[in-house]
Design a protein around this motif. Sequence first.
Motif, PDB file in Angstrom:
ATOM      1  N   TYR A   1       1.002  -1.191   0.081  1.00  0.00           N
ATOM      2  CA  TYR A   1      -0.078  -0.118   0.109  1.00  0.00           C
ATOM      3  C   TYR A   1       0.859   1.213  -0.085  1.00  0.00           C
ATOM      4  O   TYR A   1       0.650   2.124  -0.636  1.00  0.00           O
ATOM      5  CB  TYR A   1      -0.958  -0.084   1.185  1.00  0.00           C
ATOM      6  CG  TYR A   1      -1.925  -1.175   1.127  1.00  0.00           C
ATOM      7  CD1 TYR A   1      -2.840  -1.384   0.253  1.00  0.00           C
ATOM      8  CD2 TYR A   1      -1.407  -2.102   2.306  1.00  0.00           C
ATOM      9  CE1 TYR A   1      -3.783  -2.630   0.505  1.00  0.00           C
ATOM     10  CE2 TYR A   1      -2.287  -3.340   2.134  1.00  0.00           C
ATOM     11  CZ  TYR A   1      -3.354  -3.442   1.379  1.00  0.00           C
ATOM     12  OH  TYR A   1      -4.257  -4.632   1.358  1.00  0.00           O
ATOM     13  N   ALA A   2       1.960   1.087   0.731  1.00  0.00           N
ATOM     14  CA  ALA A   2       2.858   2.354   0.796  1.00  0.00           C
ATOM     15  C   ALA A   2       3.580   2.436  -0.458  1.00  0.00           C
ATOM     16  O   ALA A   2       3.891   3.593  -0.958  1.00  0.00           O
ATOM     17  CB  ALA A   2       3.697   2.197   1.838  1.00  0.00           C
ATOM     18  N   ILE A   3       3.948   1.322  -1.174  1.00  0.00           N
ATOM     19  CA  ILE A   3       4.524   1.585  -2.508  1.00  0.00           C
ATOM     20  C   ILE A   3       3.548   2.199  -3.474  1.00  0.00           C
ATOM     21  O   ILE A   3       3.859   2.986  -4.310  1.00  0.00           O
ATOM     22  CB  ILE A   3       5.052   0.083  -3.018  1.00  0.00           C
ATOM     23  CG1 ILE A   3       6.158  -0.382  -2.187  1.00  0.00           C
ATOM     24  CG2 ILE A   3       5.325   0.109  -4.627  1.00  0.00           C
ATOM     25  CD1 ILE A   3       6.559  -1.826  -2.388  1.00  0.00           C
ATOM     26  N   GLU A   4       2.106   1.672  -3.394  1.00  0.00           N
ATOM     27  CA  GLU A   4       1.347   2.299  -4.338  1.00  0.00           C
ATOM     28  C   GLU A   4       1.130   3.791  -4.161  1.00  0.00           C
ATOM     29  O   GLU A   4       0.923   4.719  -4.939  1.00  0.00           O
ATOM     30  CB  GLU A   4       0.007   1.535  -3.947  1.00  0.00           C
ATOM     31  CG  GLU A   4      -0.968   1.923  -5.123  1.00  0.00           C
ATOM     32  CD  GLU A   4      -2.373   0.891  -4.696  1.00  0.00           C
ATOM     33  OE1 GLU A   4      -3.246   1.472  -4.381  1.00  0.00           O
ATOM     34  OE2 GLU A   4      -2.301  -0.342  -4.779  1.00  0.00           O
ATOM     35  N   TYR A   5       1.021   4.131  -2.771  1.00  0.00           N
ATOM     36  CA  TYR A   5       0.998   5.722  -2.534  1.00  0.00           C
ATOM     37  C   TYR A   5       2.218   6.390  -2.973  1.00  0.00           C
ATOM     38  O   TYR A   5       2.338   7.574  -3.417  1.00  0.00           O
ATOM     39  CB  TYR A   5       0.966   5.873  -0.987  1.00  0.00           C
ATOM     40  CG  TYR A   5       0.818   7.108  -0.380  1.00  0.00           C
ATOM     41  CD1 TYR A   5      -0.270   8.030  -0.705  1.00  0.00           C
ATOM     42  CD2 TYR A   5       1.850   7.743   0.099  1.00  0.00           C
ATOM     43  CE1 TYR A   5      -0.149   9.391  -0.388  1.00  0.00           C
ATOM     44  CE2 TYR A   5       1.998   9.024   0.480  1.00  0.00           C
ATOM     45  CZ  TYR A   5       0.934   9.833   0.375  1.00  0.00           C
ATOM     46  OH  TYR A   5       0.870  11.336   0.670  1.00  0.00           O
ATOM     47  N   ALA A   6       3.505   5.902  -2.780  1.00  0.00           N
ATOM     48  CA  ALA A   6       4.541   6.571  -3.140  1.00  0.00           C
ATOM     49  C   ALA A   6       4.547   6.758  -4.581  1.00  0.00           C
ATOM     50  O   ALA A   6       5.029   7.793  -5.080  1.00  0.00           O
ATOM     51  CB  ALA A   6       5.980   5.702  -2.675  1.00  0.00           C
ATOM     52  N   GLU A   7       4.152   5.767  -5.314  1.00  0.00           N
ATOM     53  CA  GLU A   7       4.065   6.138  -6.950  1.00  0.00           C
ATOM     54  C   GLU A   7       3.004   6.934  -7.231  1.00  0.00           C
ATOM     55  O   GLU A   7       3.559   7.795  -8.243  1.00  0.00           O
ATOM     56  CB  GLU A   7       3.455   4.602  -7.801  1.00  0.00           C
ATOM     57  CG  GLU A   7       4.772   3.738  -7.556  1.00  0.00           C
ATOM     58  CD  GLU A   7       4.482   2.186  -7.939  1.00  0.00           C
ATOM     59  OE1 GLU A   7       3.099   2.090  -8.362  1.00  0.00           O
ATOM     60  OE2 GLU A   7       5.168   1.334  -8.070  1.00  0.00           O
TER      61      GLU A   7
ATOM     62  N   ARG B   1       2.483   9.400  -5.376  1.00  0.00           N
ATOM     63  CA  ARG B   1       2.987  10.755  -5.076  1.00  0.00           C
ATOM     64  C   ARG B   1       4.058  11.245  -6.025  1.00  0.00           C
ATOM     65  O   ARG B   1       4.227  12.579  -6.574  1.00  0.00           O
ATOM     66  CB  ARG B   1       3.834  10.688  -3.638  1.00  0.00           C
ATOM     67  CG  ARG B   1       3.792  11.953  -2.762  1.00  0.00           C
ATOM     68  CD  ARG B   1       4.072  11.589  -1.441  1.00  0.00           C
ATOM     69  NE  ARG B   1       5.090  12.491  -1.107  1.00  0.00           N
ATOM     70  CZ  ARG B   1       6.314  12.181  -1.127  1.00  0.00           C
ATOM     71  NH1 ARG B   1       6.915  11.173  -1.720  1.00  0.00           N
ATOM     72  NH2 ARG B   1       7.239  13.407  -0.740  1.00  0.00           N
ATOM     73  N   ARG B   2       4.761  10.317  -6.469  1.00  0.00           N
ATOM     74  CA  ARG B   2       5.735  10.593  -7.618  1.00  0.00           C
ATOM     75  C   ARG B   2       5.192  11.266  -8.725  1.00  0.00           C
ATOM     76  O   ARG B   2       5.871  12.097  -9.229  1.00  0.00           O
ATOM     77  CB  ARG B   2       6.632   9.361  -7.751  1.00  0.00           C
ATOM     78  CG  ARG B   2       8.066   9.435  -7.052  1.00  0.00           C
ATOM     79  CD  ARG B   2       8.697   8.092  -7.652  1.00  0.00           C
ATOM     80  NE  ARG B   2       7.930   6.940  -7.470  1.00  0.00           N
ATOM     81  CZ  ARG B   2       8.423   5.786  -7.295  1.00  0.00           C
ATOM     82  NH1 ARG B   2       9.490   5.473  -7.205  1.00  0.00           N
ATOM     83  NH2 ARG B   2       7.517   4.775  -6.920  1.00  0.00           N
TER      84      ARG B   2
END
Length: 114
Positions: A96-102, A104-105
């Motif tokens: 979920y954090a990876i998805e959010y980070a993508e 955001r980027r």
Amino acid sequence: MNQYETVFILTPVLSDEQMKETVAKFKKVLTDKGAEILNEEAWGLKKMAYAIQKKSTGFYCLMEFKAEPEVIKVLETAFRRDEKIIRFQTVKLDKYAIEYAEKRRNKLGKKEEA
């Protein structure tokens, strides 16, 4: 390979060039150990919630990278040895954090293009 995010605070007495050199040094530590840097952000000089080492401000930097778990020990040892680093925190990102980070980027990338 796991995905990690690390935020570190540099001492505010550094010049802009010294700050960039220090960030480049830690990027080199990661890439030398086979890590892939996905994102790097310099958040600039910010006021901290409380004084650390009698300093109330610091240069905040964020790095997102993929690496093997052993690389984190090497990176954090390098952080501890460098007197320019006030604080650091490294977090392993879940799906979920990876998805959010993508997201955001991508959002930041669109802002820079405009």
